[in-house]
Enzyme design. Structure first.
Site, PDB file in Angstrom:
ATOM      1  N   LYS A  84      15.761  -4.438   7.388  1.00 27.68           N
ATOM      2  CA  LYS A  84      14.380  -4.120   7.749  1.00 27.68           C
ATOM      3  C   LYS A  84      13.388  -5.070   7.086  1.00 27.68           C
ATOM      4  O   LYS A  84      12.444  -5.549   7.712  1.00 27.68           O
ATOM      5  CB  LYS A  84      14.065  -2.669   7.386  1.00 27.68           C
ATOM      6  N   SER A  85      13.609  -5.372   5.801  1.00 30.56           N
ATOM      7  CA  SER A  85      12.692  -6.262   5.078  1.00 30.56           C
ATOM      8  C   SER A  85      12.637  -7.645   5.730  1.00 30.56           C
ATOM      9  O   SER A  85      11.561  -8.218   5.925  1.00 30.56           O
ATOM     10  CB  SER A  85      13.138  -6.417   3.620  1.00 30.56           C
ATOM     11  N   ARG A  93       9.543  -9.569   8.060  1.00 34.00           N
ATOM     12  CA  ARG A  93       9.060 -10.875   7.611  1.00 34.00           C
ATOM     13  C   ARG A  93       9.327 -11.963   8.638  1.00 34.00           C
ATOM     14  O   ARG A  93       8.538 -12.895   8.785  1.00 34.00           O
ATOM     15  CB  ARG A  93       9.693 -11.224   6.256  1.00 34.00           C
ATOM     16  N   GLY A 114       5.415   1.310   6.250  1.00 34.61           N
ATOM     17  CA  GLY A 114       4.706   0.899   5.038  1.00 34.61           C
ATOM     18  C   GLY A 114       4.801  -0.595   4.803  1.00 34.61           C
ATOM     19  O   GLY A 114       3.814  -1.259   4.462  1.00 34.61           O
ATOM     20  N   SER A 145       6.869  -4.407  -7.156  1.00 38.52           N
ATOM     21  CA  SER A 145       6.766  -4.067  -5.737  1.00 38.52           C
ATOM     22  C   SER A 145       6.778  -5.337  -4.908  1.00 38.52           C
ATOM     23  O   SER A 145       5.872  -6.161  -5.008  1.00 38.52           O
ATOM     24  CB  SER A 145       5.475  -3.284  -5.460  1.00 38.52           C
ATOM     25  N   GLN A 155       6.233  -5.420  -1.870  1.00 44.26           N
ATOM     26  CA  GLN A 155       5.142  -5.337  -0.894  1.00 44.26           C
ATOM     27  C   GLN A 155       3.848  -5.895  -1.472  1.00 44.26           C
ATOM     28  O   GLN A 155       3.118  -6.620  -0.786  1.00 44.26           O
ATOM     29  CB  GLN A 155       4.971  -3.893  -0.430  1.00 44.26           C
ATOM     30  N   ASP A 194      15.397   2.177  -2.341  1.00 43.98           N
ATOM     31  CA  ASP A 194      15.631   3.003  -1.151  1.00 43.98           C
ATOM     32  C   ASP A 194      16.970   3.719  -1.165  1.00 43.98           C
ATOM     33  O   ASP A 194      17.233   4.547  -0.291  1.00 43.98           O
ATOM     34  CB  ASP A 194      15.540   2.131   0.113  1.00 43.98           C
ATOM     35  N   ARG A 249       9.827  11.343  -2.495  1.00 42.85           N
ATOM     36  CA  ARG A 249      11.264  11.281  -2.272  1.00 42.85           C
ATOM     37  C   ARG A 249      12.047  11.930  -3.416  1.00 42.85           C
ATOM     38  O   ARG A 249      13.132  12.458  -3.204  1.00 42.85           O
ATOM     39  CB  ARG A 249      11.685   9.818  -2.083  1.00 42.85           C
ATOM     40  N   ARG A 289      15.339   8.370   5.321  1.00 46.81           N
ATOM     41  CA  ARG A 289      16.430   8.223   4.351  1.00 46.81           C
ATOM     42  C   ARG A 289      16.890   9.576   3.791  1.00 46.81           C
ATOM     43  O   ARG A 289      18.064   9.739   3.464  1.00 46.81           O
ATOM     44  CB  ARG A 289      16.024   7.256   3.249  1.00 46.81           C
TER      45      ARG A 289
END
Length: 454
Positions: A31-32, A36, A104, A178, A180, A331, A362, A405
Protein backbone atom coordinates in the site's frame (compact mmCIF):
# COMPACT_ATOMS: atom_id res chain seq x y z
CA UNK A 1 -19.71 6.44 -5.67
CA UNK A 2 -18.53 8.67 -2.82
CA UNK A 3 -16.68 6.85 -0.07
CA UNK A 4 -17.35 9.61 2.46
CA UNK A 5 -19.55 8.37 5.27
CA UNK A 6 -19.49 4.72 4.15
CA UNK A 7 -23.26 4.30 4.40
CA UNK A 8 -23.17 0.64 3.28
CA UNK A 9 -24.66 -1.91 5.68
CA UNK A 10 -22.12 -3.77 7.84
CA UNK A 11 -21.03 -7.18 6.53
CA UNK A 12 -20.35 -9.56 9.42
CA UNK A 13 -18.19 -12.68 9.05
CA UNK A 14 -17.50 -15.83 11.05
CA UNK A 15 -14.15 -17.65 11.21
CA UNK A 16 -14.08 -21.28 12.34
CA UNK A 17 -11.37 -23.69 13.43
CA UNK A 18 -9.74 -24.75 10.16
CA UNK A 19 -7.78 -27.74 8.87
CA UNK A 20 -4.09 -27.22 8.02
CA UNK A 21 -3.58 -24.30 5.61
CA UNK A 22 -1.62 -25.27 2.49
CA UNK A 23 -0.54 -23.57 -0.73
CA UNK A 24 1.10 -20.54 -2.32
CA UNK A 25 -0.36 -17.06 -2.38
CA UNK A 26 0.64 -13.61 -3.63
CA UNK A 27 -0.97 -10.90 -1.55
CA UNK A 28 -1.77 -7.50 -3.12
CA UNK A 29 0.86 -4.87 -3.82
CA UNK A 30 2.31 -2.84 -0.97
CA UNK A 31 0.00 0.00 0.00
CA UNK A 32 2.79 2.45 0.89
CA UNK A 33 4.58 1.93 -2.44
CA UNK A 34 1.29 1.97 -4.39
CA UNK A 35 0.28 5.40 -3.05
CA UNK A 36 3.75 6.79 -3.71
CA UNK A 37 4.07 5.36 -7.22
CA UNK A 38 0.93 7.25 -8.30
CA UNK A 39 2.00 10.46 -6.54
CA UNK A 40 5.53 10.42 -7.99
CA UNK A 41 4.19 9.49 -11.41
CA UNK A 42 2.08 12.66 -11.29
CA UNK A 43 5.19 14.72 -10.41
CA UNK A 44 7.35 13.48 -13.30
CA UNK A 45 7.47 14.91 -16.81
CA UNK A 46 6.30 12.09 -19.07
CA UNK A 47 4.80 8.63 -18.58
CA UNK A 48 5.40 6.28 -15.64
CA UNK A 49 4.26 2.65 -15.92
CA UNK A 50 3.25 0.83 -12.73
CA UNK A 51 2.67 -2.91 -12.33
CA UNK A 52 1.36 -4.79 -9.29
CA UNK A 53 -0.50 -1.75 -7.95
CA UNK A 54 -2.76 -2.46 -4.97
CA UNK A 55 -6.26 -1.77 -6.30
CA UNK A 56 -7.89 -1.27 -2.90
CA UNK A 57 -10.16 1.68 -2.17
CA UNK A 58 -7.46 3.76 -0.45
CA UNK A 59 -5.08 3.64 -3.43
CA UNK A 60 -7.88 4.16 -5.95
CA UNK A 61 -8.81 7.35 -4.08
CA UNK A 62 -5.19 8.54 -4.41
CA UNK A 63 -5.38 7.78 -8.16
CA UNK A 64 -8.58 9.85 -8.44
CA UNK A 65 -6.96 12.73 -6.52
CA UNK A 66 -3.89 12.69 -8.83
CA UNK A 67 -6.24 12.88 -11.83
CA UNK A 68 -8.19 15.74 -10.20
CA UNK A 69 -4.89 17.65 -9.89
CA UNK A 70 -4.31 17.35 -13.65
CA UNK A 71 -2.29 14.14 -14.12
CA UNK A 72 -3.39 11.67 -16.79
CA UNK A 73 -4.02 8.46 -14.81
CA UNK A 74 -5.20 5.31 -16.61
CA UNK A 75 -5.72 1.67 -15.63
CA UNK A 76 -4.53 -0.50 -18.50
CA UNK A 77 -4.93 -3.96 -16.92
CA UNK A 78 -5.11 -5.78 -13.58
CA UNK A 79 -2.64 -3.93 -11.34
CA UNK A 80 -1.23 -2.24 -14.47
CA UNK A 81 -1.43 1.56 -14.59
CA UNK A 82 0.14 4.43 -16.47
CA UNK A 83 0.52 7.98 -15.14
CA UNK A 84 1.43 10.94 -17.36
CA UNK A 85 2.72 13.60 -14.99
CA UNK A 86 2.89 17.37 -14.95
CA UNK A 87 6.28 17.82 -13.31
CA UNK A 88 7.25 19.36 -9.96
CA UNK A 89 5.23 22.56 -9.43
CA UNK A 90 2.94 21.80 -12.38
CA UNK A 91 -0.24 20.61 -10.63
CA UNK A 92 -3.55 22.29 -11.44
CA UNK A 93 -6.17 23.38 -8.91
CA UNK A 94 -8.87 20.69 -8.59
CA UNK A 95 -12.45 21.59 -9.50
CA UNK A 96 -13.97 19.73 -6.57
CA UNK A 97 -13.09 18.31 -3.16
CA UNK A 98 -10.33 15.66 -3.01
CA UNK A 99 -12.13 12.75 -1.25
CA UNK A 100 -9.68 10.22 0.20
CA UNK A 101 -12.24 7.89 1.81
CA UNK A 102 -10.32 6.01 4.52
CA UNK A 103 -6.81 6.75 3.18
CA UNK A 104 -4.65 8.40 5.83
CA UNK A 105 -1.49 7.86 3.78
CA UNK A 106 -2.94 9.26 0.56
CA UNK A 107 -4.42 12.34 2.20
CA UNK A 108 -1.34 13.24 4.24
CA UNK A 109 1.21 12.66 1.46
CA UNK A 110 -0.87 14.63 -1.02
CA UNK A 111 -1.05 17.59 1.36
CA UNK A 112 2.73 17.76 0.95
CA UNK A 113 2.41 17.21 -2.80
CA UNK A 114 -0.08 20.10 -3.15
CA UNK A 115 2.00 22.40 -0.90
CA UNK A 116 4.66 22.84 -3.61
CA UNK A 117 2.14 24.34 -6.05
CA UNK A 118 0.49 27.80 -5.97
CA UNK A 119 -3.00 26.26 -5.89
CA UNK A 120 -5.86 25.81 -3.41
CA UNK A 121 -7.26 22.33 -2.67
CA UNK A 122 -9.79 20.92 -0.19
CA UNK A 123 -9.15 17.52 1.42
CA UNK A 124 -11.86 15.30 2.92
CA UNK A 125 -12.53 11.67 3.80
CA UNK A 126 -14.91 9.28 5.54
CA UNK A 127 -16.00 9.44 9.18
CA UNK A 128 -12.95 7.48 10.34
CA UNK A 129 -10.46 9.69 8.46
CA UNK A 130 -12.19 12.84 9.71
CA UNK A 131 -11.32 11.76 13.27
CA UNK A 132 -7.60 11.29 12.58
CA UNK A 133 -5.02 13.98 13.47
CA UNK A 134 -3.71 16.17 10.65
CA UNK A 135 -2.12 18.95 12.71
CA UNK A 136 1.19 17.03 12.74
CA UNK A 137 1.28 17.40 8.94
CA UNK A 138 0.02 20.98 8.87
CA UNK A 139 2.64 22.32 11.34
CA UNK A 140 5.71 21.80 9.10
CA UNK A 141 3.78 22.79 5.96
CA UNK A 142 2.79 26.08 7.59
CA UNK A 143 6.45 26.67 8.45
CA UNK A 144 7.16 26.32 4.71
CA UNK A 145 4.59 28.99 3.86
CA UNK A 146 1.45 26.94 3.19
CA UNK A 147 -1.79 28.59 4.30
CA UNK A 148 -4.44 26.50 6.05
CA UNK A 149 -7.48 28.37 4.71
CA UNK A 150 -9.94 26.41 6.85
CA UNK A 151 -10.02 23.16 8.81
CA UNK A 152 -12.29 21.25 11.15
CA UNK A 153 -11.64 21.43 14.89
CA UNK A 154 -8.11 20.39 15.87
CA UNK A 155 -6.80 20.70 12.30
CA UNK A 156 -8.85 17.74 11.10
CA UNK A 157 -10.60 17.03 7.79
CA UNK A 158 -12.28 18.60 5.91
CA UNK A 159 -9.50 21.15 5.40
CA UNK A 160 -8.38 23.52 2.65
CA UNK A 161 -4.73 24.29 1.84
CA UNK A 162 -3.30 27.08 -0.29
CA UNK A 163 0.23 26.65 -1.62
CA UNK A 164 2.42 29.80 -1.74
CA UNK A 165 4.07 31.29 -4.82
CA UNK A 166 7.45 30.57 -3.23
CA UNK A 167 7.83 27.70 -0.74
CA UNK A 168 10.43 28.06 2.02
CA UNK A 169 12.83 25.11 2.58
CA UNK A 170 13.08 24.05 6.24
CA UNK A 171 14.91 21.69 8.57
CA UNK A 172 12.21 19.85 10.49
CA UNK A 173 12.68 17.57 13.49
CA UNK A 174 9.69 15.23 13.51
CA UNK A 175 8.09 14.86 16.97
CA UNK A 176 7.25 11.18 16.27
CA UNK A 177 8.65 8.50 13.97
CA UNK A 178 6.16 8.85 11.12
CA UNK A 179 6.83 8.10 7.47
CA UNK A 180 3.74 10.17 6.63
CA UNK A 181 5.09 13.35 8.27
CA UNK A 182 8.53 12.84 6.72
CA UNK A 183 7.04 12.14 3.29
CA UNK A 184 4.71 15.14 3.36
CA UNK A 185 7.63 17.47 4.17
CA UNK A 186 9.87 15.91 1.49
CA UNK A 187 7.11 16.03 -1.14
CA UNK A 188 6.57 19.69 -0.31
CA UNK A 189 10.35 20.20 -0.41
CA UNK A 190 10.39 19.14 -4.07
CA UNK A 191 8.82 22.51 -4.82
CA UNK A 192 11.12 24.59 -2.60
CA UNK A 193 14.49 26.06 -3.63
CA UNK A 194 17.57 24.86 -1.76
CA UNK A 195 17.57 21.94 0.67
CA UNK A 196 14.74 20.55 2.78
CA UNK A 197 15.80 18.35 5.71
CA UNK A 198 13.80 16.00 7.97
CA UNK A 199 15.33 14.67 11.20
CA UNK A 200 13.84 11.59 12.90
CA UNK A 201 14.92 10.26 16.30
CA UNK A 202 13.61 6.82 15.24
CA UNK A 203 13.91 5.77 11.58
CA UNK A 204 10.52 5.28 9.90
CA UNK A 205 9.71 3.57 6.59
CA UNK A 206 11.98 4.87 3.83
CA UNK A 207 9.86 4.24 0.73
CA UNK A 208 9.71 7.94 -0.11
CA UNK A 209 13.49 8.35 -0.03
CA UNK A 210 13.94 5.22 -2.18
CA UNK A 211 11.38 6.41 -4.69
CA UNK A 212 12.78 9.94 -4.86
CA UNK A 213 16.12 8.39 -5.82
CA UNK A 214 14.38 6.01 -8.28
CA UNK A 215 12.91 9.06 -10.10
CA UNK A 216 16.18 11.01 -10.17
CA UNK A 217 16.01 13.35 -7.17
CA UNK A 218 19.10 14.10 -5.09
CA UNK A 219 18.60 12.67 -1.58
CA UNK A 220 21.16 12.10 1.17
CA UNK A 221 20.44 9.96 4.24
CA UNK A 222 22.70 10.12 7.29
CA UNK A 223 22.48 8.41 10.69
CA UNK A 224 21.20 10.63 13.49
CA UNK A 225 21.71 9.62 17.10
CA UNK A 226 21.28 5.99 18.11
CA UNK A 227 18.27 4.99 15.97
CA UNK A 228 17.48 8.07 13.88
CA UNK A 229 18.07 9.42 10.40
CA UNK A 230 18.63 12.80 8.81
CA UNK A 231 17.17 13.02 5.30
CA UNK A 232 18.07 15.94 3.01
CA UNK A 233 16.43 16.63 -0.36
CA UNK A 234 17.68 19.05 -3.00
CA UNK A 235 14.63 20.98 -4.17
CA UNK A 236 13.15 21.59 -7.63
CA UNK A 237 14.56 18.56 -9.44
CA UNK A 238 13.19 17.42 -12.77
CA UNK A 239 11.83 13.97 -11.93
CA UNK A 240 12.18 11.51 -14.80
CA UNK A 241 9.67 8.71 -15.49
CA UNK A 242 10.78 5.26 -14.30
CA UNK A 243 8.84 1.98 -14.28
CA UNK A 244 7.72 0.60 -10.91
CA UNK A 245 6.87 -2.98 -9.98
CA UNK A 246 5.09 -2.82 -6.64
CA UNK A 247 6.20 -5.63 -4.28
CA UNK A 248 3.66 -7.61 -2.23
CA UNK A 249 2.65 -5.79 0.95
CA UNK A 250 4.30 -7.18 4.12
CA UNK A 251 1.42 -5.77 6.20
CA UNK A 252 -1.04 -7.84 4.15
CA UNK A 253 1.29 -10.87 4.10
CA UNK A 254 1.13 -10.80 7.90
CA UNK A 255 -2.40 -12.28 7.88
CA UNK A 256 -1.79 -15.56 5.98
CA UNK A 257 1.61 -15.73 7.69
CA UNK A 258 0.23 -15.66 11.25
CA UNK A 259 -2.67 -17.90 10.21
CA UNK A 260 -0.16 -20.53 9.02
CA UNK A 261 1.74 -20.26 12.31
CA UNK A 262 -1.29 -20.85 14.56
CA UNK A 263 -3.31 -23.41 12.54
CA UNK A 264 -1.68 -26.81 13.28
CA UNK A 265 0.02 -28.59 10.37
CA UNK A 266 0.01 -25.57 8.06
CA UNK A 267 2.68 -24.75 5.46
CA UNK A 268 2.22 -21.69 3.22
CA UNK A 269 4.46 -19.75 0.81
CA UNK A 270 3.73 -16.03 0.34
CA UNK A 271 5.32 -14.85 -2.92
CA UNK A 272 7.23 -11.66 -3.76
CA UNK A 273 6.93 -9.96 -0.36
CA UNK A 274 8.85 -6.75 0.33
CA UNK A 275 11.67 -7.39 2.82
CA UNK A 276 12.77 -3.78 3.28
CA UNK A 277 14.54 -3.84 6.70
CA UNK A 278 12.36 -0.95 7.91
CA UNK A 279 9.25 -3.13 7.41
CA UNK A 280 10.37 -6.47 8.86
CA UNK A 281 9.71 -5.87 12.56
CA UNK A 282 6.94 -8.48 12.64
CA UNK A 283 9.11 -11.15 10.99
CA UNK A 284 11.96 -10.45 13.42
CA UNK A 285 9.57 -10.65 16.40
CA UNK A 286 7.90 -13.87 15.24
CA UNK A 287 11.30 -15.50 14.65
CA UNK A 288 12.28 -14.51 18.21
CA UNK A 289 9.09 -16.27 19.34
CA UNK A 290 10.24 -19.45 17.57
CA UNK A 291 8.37 -19.16 14.27
CA UNK A 292 9.56 -21.36 11.39
CA UNK A 293 9.92 -18.66 8.71
CA UNK A 294 12.40 -18.74 5.82
CA UNK A 295 13.17 -16.45 2.86
CA UNK A 296 13.49 -17.97 -0.61
CA UNK A 297 14.30 -16.50 -4.04
CA UNK A 298 15.55 -13.18 -2.61
CA UNK A 299 15.80 -10.39 -5.21
CA UNK A 300 15.47 -6.62 -5.83
CA UNK A 301 12.48 -5.13 -7.69
CA UNK A 302 11.90 -1.38 -8.24
CA UNK A 303 14.49 -0.40 -5.65
CA UNK A 304 12.97 -2.66 -2.96
CA UNK A 305 14.27 -6.03 -1.69
CA UNK A 306 11.72 -8.86 -2.02
CA UNK A 307 11.55 -12.60 -1.28
CA UNK A 308 9.16 -15.54 -1.17
CA UNK A 309 8.38 -16.31 2.48
CA UNK A 310 7.81 -19.92 3.58
CA UNK A 311 6.05 -20.33 6.93
CA UNK A 312 5.19 -23.49 8.85
CA UNK A 313 2.96 -23.95 11.90
CA UNK A 314 5.11 -23.41 15.01
CA UNK A 315 5.03 -23.56 18.80
CA UNK A 316 5.54 -19.93 19.85
CA UNK A 317 6.95 -18.48 23.09
CA UNK A 318 6.21 -15.01 24.48
CA UNK A 319 8.82 -12.25 24.09
CA UNK A 320 9.27 -8.56 24.90
CA UNK A 321 9.03 -6.32 21.82
CA UNK A 322 11.14 -3.13 22.20
CA UNK A 323 9.45 0.22 21.61
CA UNK A 324 12.04 1.22 18.98
CA UNK A 325 10.78 -1.61 16.76
CA UNK A 326 7.33 -0.01 16.54
CA UNK A 327 7.95 2.12 13.39
CA UNK A 328 8.93 -1.00 11.41
CA UNK A 329 5.73 -2.90 12.32
CA UNK A 330 3.17 -0.31 13.38
CA UNK A 331 0.40 -1.94 11.30
CA UNK A 332 1.21 -5.47 12.42
CA UNK A 333 0.58 -5.21 16.18
CA UNK A 334 -3.06 -6.39 15.98
CA UNK A 335 -2.08 -9.64 14.25
CA UNK A 336 0.99 -10.01 16.50
CA UNK A 337 -1.37 -9.84 19.48
CA UNK A 338 -3.28 -12.74 17.90
CA UNK A 339 -0.06 -14.77 17.55
CA UNK A 340 0.82 -13.89 21.16
CA UNK A 341 -2.45 -15.41 22.41
CA UNK A 342 -1.37 -18.74 20.86
CA UNK A 343 2.16 -18.54 22.31
CA UNK A 344 3.11 -19.84 25.72
CA UNK A 345 3.87 -17.14 28.27
CA UNK A 346 3.80 -13.37 28.21
CA UNK A 347 4.37 -11.16 25.17
CA UNK A 348 4.90 -7.49 26.03
CA UNK A 349 4.50 -4.96 23.21
CA UNK A 350 6.08 -1.73 24.40
CA UNK A 351 5.43 1.88 23.34
CA UNK A 352 2.24 1.65 21.26
CA UNK A 353 1.03 5.26 21.60
CA UNK A 354 0.92 5.64 17.80
CA UNK A 355 -1.75 2.89 17.62
CA UNK A 356 -4.20 5.20 19.36
CA UNK A 357 -4.42 7.48 16.29
CA UNK A 358 -4.72 4.89 13.50
CA UNK A 359 -8.02 4.03 11.69
CA UNK A 360 -9.47 3.37 15.14
CA UNK A 361 -7.96 3.57 18.62
CA UNK A 362 -6.27 0.37 17.55
CA UNK A 363 -4.86 -0.41 20.99
CA UNK A 364 -8.32 -0.36 22.58
CA UNK A 365 -9.80 -2.26 19.62
CA UNK A 366 -7.18 -5.03 19.90
CA UNK A 367 -7.78 -5.30 23.65
CA UNK A 368 -11.55 -5.57 23.13
CA UNK A 369 -11.04 -8.22 20.43
CA UNK A 370 -8.79 -10.29 22.68
CA UNK A 371 -11.47 -10.11 25.39
CA UNK A 372 -14.13 -11.36 22.93
CA UNK A 373 -11.85 -14.27 22.05
CA UNK A 374 -11.24 -15.14 25.70
CA UNK A 375 -7.51 -14.28 25.60
CA UNK A 376 -5.74 -12.88 28.65
CA UNK A 377 -4.24 -9.40 28.30
CA UNK A 378 -3.64 -6.15 30.13
CA UNK A 379 -2.70 -2.59 29.13
CA UNK A 380 -0.10 -0.68 31.14
CA UNK A 381 0.20 2.89 29.83
CA UNK A 382 1.04 2.47 26.13
CA UNK A 383 2.15 -1.16 26.53
CA UNK A 384 0.02 -4.18 25.61
CA UNK A 385 0.78 -7.41 27.44
CA UNK A 386 -0.78 -10.65 26.17
CA UNK A 387 -0.51 -13.78 28.31
CA UNK A 388 -0.53 -16.66 25.87
CA UNK A 389 -2.04 -20.02 26.75
CA UNK A 390 -1.26 -21.86 23.50
CA UNK A 391 -4.79 -21.12 22.27
CA UNK A 392 -8.00 -19.20 22.94
CA UNK A 393 -11.67 -20.02 23.48
CA UNK A 394 -13.27 -17.78 20.83
CA UNK A 395 -17.06 -17.53 20.83
CA UNK A 396 -17.44 -13.74 20.93
CA UNK A 397 -18.12 -10.94 18.45
CA UNK A 398 -15.31 -8.48 17.70
CA UNK A 399 -16.16 -4.83 16.99
CA UNK A 400 -13.95 -3.70 14.09
CA UNK A 401 -14.53 0.08 14.49
CA UNK A 402 -14.27 0.58 10.69
CA UNK A 403 -10.69 -0.76 10.85
CA UNK A 404 -9.62 -3.23 8.15
CA UNK A 405 -6.65 -4.61 10.13
CA UNK A 406 -8.76 -5.33 13.21
CA UNK A 407 -11.22 -7.25 11.02
CA UNK A 408 -8.54 -9.37 9.32
CA UNK A 409 -6.57 -10.02 12.52
CA UNK A 410 -9.52 -11.50 14.38
CA UNK A 411 -10.73 -13.54 11.40
CA UNK A 412 -7.24 -15.07 11.42
CA UNK A 413 -7.60 -15.71 15.15
CA UNK A 414 -10.92 -17.50 14.64
CA UNK A 415 -9.23 -20.06 12.37
CA UNK A 416 -7.60 -21.57 15.49
CA UNK A 417 -9.91 -20.72 18.43
CA UNK A 418 -11.96 -23.48 20.10
CA UNK A 419 -15.28 -21.86 19.16
CA UNK A 420 -15.97 -19.69 16.07
CA UNK A 421 -15.12 -16.00 16.28
CA UNK A 422 -17.35 -13.39 14.65
CA UNK A 423 -16.36 -9.91 13.45
CA UNK A 424 -19.10 -7.32 13.06
CA UNK A 425 -18.05 -5.75 9.73
CA UNK A 426 -15.58 -6.82 7.03
CA UNK A 427 -16.57 -4.18 4.44
CA UNK A 428 -13.47 -2.09 5.24
CA UNK A 429 -11.07 -4.93 4.35
CA UNK A 430 -11.34 -3.71 0.74
CA UNK A 431 -9.30 -0.60 1.64
CA UNK A 432 -6.05 -2.61 1.77
CA UNK A 433 -6.67 -6.29 0.87
CA UNK A 434 -9.65 -6.68 -1.48
CA UNK A 435 -8.81 -10.35 -2.20
CA UNK A 436 -8.42 -11.35 1.48
CA UNK A 437 -11.42 -13.71 1.68
CA UNK A 438 -10.90 -15.68 -1.55
CA UNK A 439 -7.14 -15.96 -0.96
CA UNK A 440 -7.53 -17.17 2.63
CA UNK A 441 -10.27 -19.62 1.60
CA UNK A 442 -7.97 -20.84 -1.18
CA UNK A 443 -5.45 -21.89 1.49
CA UNK A 444 -8.19 -23.77 3.34
CA UNK A 445 -9.44 -21.14 5.82
CA UNK A 446 -13.03 -21.57 7.00
CA UNK A 447 -14.45 -18.03 6.88
CA UNK A 448 -18.16 -17.54 6.26
CA UNK A 449 -19.45 -14.11 5.34
CA UNK A 450 -22.76 -14.90 3.63
CA UNK A 451 -24.51 -17.10 6.20
CA UNK A 452 -24.11 -14.56 8.98
CA UNK A 453 -24.82 -11.44 6.92
CA UNK A 454 -27.78 -9.38 8.15
Amino acid sequence: MSSTGHAALPVPALARRSPALKGRVRVPGDKSVSHRSLIFGALTIGETRISGLLEGEDVLNTAKACAALGADVERVGEGEWRVHGLGVGGLRAPEGVLDFGNAGTGSRLMMGMVAGNPITATFDGDASLRRRPMRRILDPLEQMGVEVVEAAEGGRLPLTLKGPQELVPITYESPVASAQIKSAVLLAGLGAPGETTVIEKEASRDHTERMLTHFGAEVTVEPYGEHGRKVTLKGRPELKPAPIRVPADPSSAAFPLVAALIVPGSEVVIEGVMTNPLRTGLLITLKEMGADISFENERVEGGESVADIRVRASALTGVSVPAERAPSMIDEYPVLAVAAAFASGETRMNGLSELRVKESDRLAAVADGLAQAGAAYRIEGDDLIVTGAGGAAGGGTVATHMDHRIAMSFLVMGLATDKPLKVDDISFIATSFPTFLPQMRGLGALIDSEAVAG
